[in-house]
Design a protein around this motif. Structure first.
Motif, PDB file in Angstrom:
ATOM      1  N   TYR A   1       5.335  53.905   4.894  1.00  0.00           N
ATOM      2  CA  TYR A   1       4.271  52.918   4.733  1.00  0.00           C
ATOM      3  C   TYR A   1       3.289  53.031   5.899  1.00  0.00           C
TER       4      TYR A   1
ATOM      5  N   GLY B   1       2.988  48.048   1.531  1.00  0.00           N
ATOM      6  CA  GLY B   1       4.174  47.687   0.757  1.00  0.00           C
ATOM      7  C   GLY B   1       3.830  46.802  -0.433  1.00  0.00           C
TER       8      GLY B   1
ATOM      9  N   GLY C   1      13.044  50.901   2.188  1.00  0.00           N
ATOM     10  CA  GLY C   1      12.002  49.915   1.937  1.00  0.00           C
ATOM     11  C   GLY C   1      12.333  49.189   0.648  1.00  0.00           C
TER      12      GLY C   1
ATOM     13  N   GLY D   1      10.348  53.258   4.301  1.00  0.00           N
ATOM     14  CA  GLY D   1      10.123  52.505   5.524  1.00  0.00           C
ATOM     15  C   GLY D   1      10.319  53.424   6.723  1.00  0.00           C
TER      16      GLY D   1
END
Length: 190
Positions: free
Chosen positions: A107, A124, A149, A143
């Motif tokens: 991200y 996100g 994530g 992530g």
């Protein structure tokens, strides 16, 4: 051309596509509950009519099946109707689409790529709102430190992991058994 939609079988289950005059307006990953995929696609695209995919959409169906069978197709040339998303999300999706099968991005890396290094959370959210999973490969976005994530599609992180496994994606810098096998193999003489 009016909006249309179709469901189709893939190696991971029943997926769907919705299209309009400017390209695809939506894609859908399988839902574990029978009938839920159809219901969800109808709710998201109430003006779409269920129909056989036109030839250009059928090619996308075939390519998605190839990708989900382990072949490498980035789907980057599939035409999307970006009018259905905000400009920020479009910038995020364009960066994500450039990530080839088998590779990942974080991200934070996307945030830097769009010139907004502090926007990882907004990235996100954009990924969670992605109307084209698979085509905009939100499953390839991780992530920090390779952590999975989130993943808002049906099946959640299990679906994300399954898709990354199909693509043989390396999600951390740690060597795999395949890497170790070749790094410690004895060198043979000529």
């Amino acid at each position: 051309m009016t909006q249309g939609f179709a469901l189709f079988e893939t190696p991971i289950g029943l997926c769907g596509l919705a299209w309009g005059p400017k390209g695809l307006v939506g894609a859908q990953l399988p839902d574990p509950t029978p009938g839920a995929s159809w219901d969800r696609l109808r709710r998201r695209h109430p003006d779409a009519v269920e129909a056989a995919p036109p030839p250009d959409v059928q090619q996308v169906v075939d390519r998605i099946n190839d990708l989900l069978s382990g072949r490498r197709d980035d789907l980057i040339d599939v035409e999307l109707d970006y009018d259905v998303v905000p400009p920020f999300n479009r910038r995020v999706y364009e960066v994500a689409r450039a990530v080839p099968p088998g590779e990942t991005i974080t991200y934070g890396q996307i945030a830097k790529a769009i010139g907004e290094p502090g926007a990882a959370r907004a990235i996100g959210k954009a990924m969670g709102d992605n109307p084209w999973p698979i085509i905009v490969p939100c499953h390839r976005v991780l992530g920090a430190d390779g952590k999975p994530g989130g993943f808002s599609s049906p099946g959640g992180l299990q679906t994300k992991a399954r898709m990354l496994t199909i693509e043989r994606a390396k999600t951390t810098d740690a060597p795999t058994l395949f890497d170790l096998e070749f790094s410690v193999a004895p060198k043979r003489g000529r």
